[in-house]
Design an enzyme around this catalytic site. Structure first.
Site, PDB file in Angstrom:
ATOM      1  N   LYS A 115       0.826  -1.217   0.000  1.00 22.92           N
ATOM      2  CA  LYS A 115       0.000   0.000   0.000  1.00 22.92           C
ATOM      3  C   LYS A 115       0.854   1.259   0.000  1.00 22.92           C
ATOM      4  CE  LYS A 115      -4.486  -1.506   1.424  1.00 22.92           C
ATOM      5  NZ  LYS A 115      -5.704  -1.286   2.163  1.00 22.92           N
TER       6      LYS A 115
ATOM      7  N   LYS B 290      -5.634  -8.684  -6.853  1.00 23.80           N
ATOM      8  CA  LYS B 290      -6.885  -8.865  -6.112  1.00 23.80           C
ATOM      9  C   LYS B 290      -7.959  -7.868  -6.581  1.00 23.80           C
ATOM     10  CE  LYS B 290      -7.528  -7.305  -1.763  1.00 23.80           C
ATOM     11  NZ  LYS B 290      -7.794  -7.170  -0.328  1.00 23.80           N
TER      12      LYS B 290
ATOM     13  N   LYS C   8     -11.901  -2.624  -3.860  1.00 16.54           N
ATOM     14  CA  LYS C   8     -12.800  -1.476  -4.011  1.00 16.54           C
ATOM     15  C   LYS C   8     -12.039  -0.182  -4.254  1.00 16.54           C
ATOM     16  CE  LYS C   8     -14.262  -2.401   0.757  1.00 16.54           C
ATOM     17  NZ  LYS C   8     -13.053  -2.142   1.534  1.00 16.54           N
TER      18      LYS C   8
HETATM   19  N1  AQP Z   1     -10.780  -9.785  -3.874  1.00 11.95           N
HETATM   20  C1  AQP Z   1     -11.106 -10.370  -2.730  1.00 11.95           C
HETATM   21  N2  AQP Z   1     -11.303 -11.713  -2.685  1.00 11.95           N
HETATM   22  C2  AQP Z   1     -11.646 -12.321  -1.520  1.00 11.95           C
HETATM   23  N3  AQP Z   1     -11.824 -11.662  -0.365  1.00 11.95           N
HETATM   24  C3  AQP Z   1     -11.642 -10.336  -0.367  1.00 11.95           C
HETATM   25  N4  AQP Z   1     -11.735  -9.400   0.592  1.00 11.95           N
HETATM   26  C4  AQP Z   1     -11.463  -8.178   0.057  1.00 11.95           C
HETATM   27  N5  AQP Z   1     -11.184  -8.295  -1.243  1.00 11.95           N
HETATM   28  C5  AQP Z   1     -11.278  -9.617  -1.546  1.00 11.95           C
HETATM   29  C6  AQP Z   1     -12.089  -9.678   1.968  1.00 11.95           C
HETATM   30  O1  AQP Z   1     -13.079  -8.741   2.357  1.00 11.95           O
HETATM   31  C7  AQP Z   1     -12.933  -8.464   3.748  1.00 11.95           C
HETATM   32  C8  AQP Z   1     -12.959  -6.997   3.980  1.00 11.95           C
HETATM   33  O2  AQP Z   1     -11.882  -6.378   3.353  1.00 11.95           O
HETATM   34  P1  AQP Z   1     -11.527  -4.879   3.692  1.00 11.95           P
HETATM   35  O3  AQP Z   1     -12.525  -3.983   3.112  1.00 11.95           O
HETATM   36  O4  AQP Z   1     -11.341  -4.717   5.139  1.00 11.95           O
HETATM   37  O5  AQP Z   1     -10.116  -4.625   3.086  1.00 11.95           O
HETATM   38  P2  AQP Z   1      -9.378  -5.172   1.845  1.00 11.95           P
HETATM   39  O6  AQP Z   1      -9.048  -6.618   2.014  1.00 11.95           O
HETATM   40  O7  AQP Z   1      -8.229  -4.243   1.653  1.00 11.95           O
HETATM   41  O8  AQP Z   1     -10.455  -5.040   0.693  1.00 11.95           O
HETATM   42  P3  AQP Z   1     -10.390  -4.126  -0.549  1.00 11.95           P
HETATM   43  O9  AQP Z   1     -11.655  -4.312  -1.310  1.00 11.95           O
HETATM   44  O10 AQP Z   1      -9.125  -4.362  -1.301  1.00 11.95           O
HETATM   45  O11 AQP Z   1     -10.413  -2.725   0.129  1.00 11.95           O
HETATM   46  P4  AQP Z   1      -9.511  -1.471  -0.111  1.00 11.95           P
HETATM   47  O12 AQP Z   1      -9.505  -1.314  -1.589  1.00 11.95           O
HETATM   48  O13 AQP Z   1     -10.245  -0.377   0.601  1.00 11.95           O
HETATM   49  O14 AQP Z   1      -8.169  -1.764   0.474  1.00 11.95           O
HETATM   50  C9  AQP Z   1     -11.632  -9.130   4.203  1.00 11.95           C
HETATM   51  O15 AQP Z   1     -11.962 -10.348   4.873  1.00 11.95           O
HETATM   52  C10 AQP Z   1     -10.927  -9.403   2.916  1.00 11.95           C
HETATM   53  O16 AQP Z   1     -10.043 -10.527   3.005  1.00 11.95           O
END
Ligand code: AQP
Length: 333
Positions: free
Chosen positions: A112, A195, A198
């Site tokens: 990040k 991955k 969002k």
């Molecule tokens: N692509 C993914 N596949 C499977 N699981 C996923 N999770 C997120 N993306 C995927 C799971 O969703 C939960 C919440 O995630 P988060 O919002 O706390 O943070 P993150 O993992 O960083 O998700 P994002 O979508 O990538 O968010 P941003 O872009 O804001 O950093 C977790 O259980 C995660 O494993």
């Protein structure tokens, strides 16, 4: 009975990755014996700058999506992190327990922060300490995560072990992470090695859980693939990440096995496969999107649900944070 803890950041709109990797499983876990604590982690969200009005909207949006995915606030504890001060209190103690070297090894921070390590917030660096506090504040022992989060759970266990060792007691229990294999990681529609996220700048890289039928069909039509026809066995997809990802998504939303889908589409190009996948996705996502809109129409009710959840959460986490503070030598509150 064990206690399950899981969190989701109210950044952006929830994606299909969040749904298949987390929210769908959260709803399923409510049916078991364990007590489920589900948290909208707004304090984690601000480790990167969030416009305040947008953060408020997205927290409501994530609360609505969580409910639309079937999380029942009567069965589970659903709340926003900042409403329960135990998270911040314990995180401070953990900031003083975790070692710099441990945090420097966290790959998510390196990903990040990238080349920008001097400019990112210190919050982003100590994010895993707050995550450890989120879990340990409930003495939760079961934590469902995507495989990208396993390193953070190991760190949370290291912190607990050092705390217990430093103060000569076993106050924080060991956490067992569990990763649900089939949808451990949903990948970007533009790059099967990244991955689905969002915060990806490209909206085309993801299915948002609020996308309508046309948008879903368009994104799947444009999803990156390769020129080869679909094979008749999974092993042949080893070097084809985009195809493997679409097949995994199809199986997850249709309930059919990946093998059965390959048997159906083997030898064909991606056209018919993508049409059928788009239909399966729309059938799955559209009702959730509609329910999310319904929940969002009544923010007073969302406030009521989250605040009631926060009171239940504080009743568990408050005394645990009090005890941790007593153990380190703080006077009573
Ligand atoms: N692509 C993914 N596949 C499977 N699981 C996923 N999770 C997120 N993306 C995927 C799971 O969703 C939960 C919440 O995630 P988060 O919002 O706390 O943070 P993150 O993992 O960083 O998700 P994002 O979508 O990538 O968010 P941003 O872009 O804001 O950093 C977790 O259980 C995660 O494993």
């Amino acid at each position: 009975m064990a206690r399950i803890f899981s969190g989701i950041q109210p950044t952006g709109t929830g994606t299909l990755g969040n749904y298949l990797g987390a929210l769908r499983n959260w709803a399923a876990m409510q049916q078991g014996e364990d007590e489920c604590v589900y948290c909208l982690v707004d304090m984690h969200a601000i480790t990167t700058f969030q416009d305040p009005a947008t953060l408020r909207e997205q927290t409501y949006g994530m609360a609505a999506l969580t409910l639309a995915c079937g999380i029942d606030p009567e069965r589970s504890i659903l709340f926003h992190q900042s409403a329960v001060s135990a998270h911040a209190r314990l995180a401070w103690i953990f900031n003083c327990v975790a070692r710099m070297g441990w945090l420097k090894r966290m790959t998510q921070f390196k990903d990040k922060a990238g080349k920008n390590q001097e400019e990112v917030s210190t919050g982003l660096f100590v994010y895993p300490n707050l995550m450890a506090a989120d879990i340990h504040a409930y003495h939760a022992t079961k934590v469902p995560v995507g495989d990208d989060q396993l390193q953070h759970i190991e760190l949370a266990n290291d912190i607990a072990e050092k705390f217990n060792h430093d103060f000569g007691m076993s106050f924080f229990p060991r956490i067992e992470p569990f990763v649900l294999k089939e949808t451990a990681r949903v990948m970007s529609l533009r790059d099967g090695t990244k991955k689905m996220s969002k915060s990806d700048p490209s909206d085309q890289s993801r299915i948002n859980m609020t996308d309508d039928a046309d948008m879903i069909a368009q994104k799947i039509r444009k999803a990156k693939t390769d020129p080869e026809p679909l094979p008749d066995n999974l092993a042949a997809l080893a070097e084809r990440p985009e195809a493997r990802n679409l097949l995994g998504i199809f199986a997850a939303v249709s309930g059919e096995s990946q093998e059965a889908l390959l048997a159906r589409f083997a030898g064909s190009g991606f056209g018919p496969f993508k049409n059928a996948l788009a239909d399966a996705l729309v059938a799955h996502v559209e009702p959730i999107a509609n329910r999310t809109r319904d929940y969002l129409a009544d923010k007073a009710e969302l406030d009521r649900i989250l605040q009631a959840g926060a009171r239940k959460a504080a009743a568990i986490a408050g005394p645990i944070a009090d005890e941790a503070e007593r153990i380190v030598g703080f006077l009573p509150r």
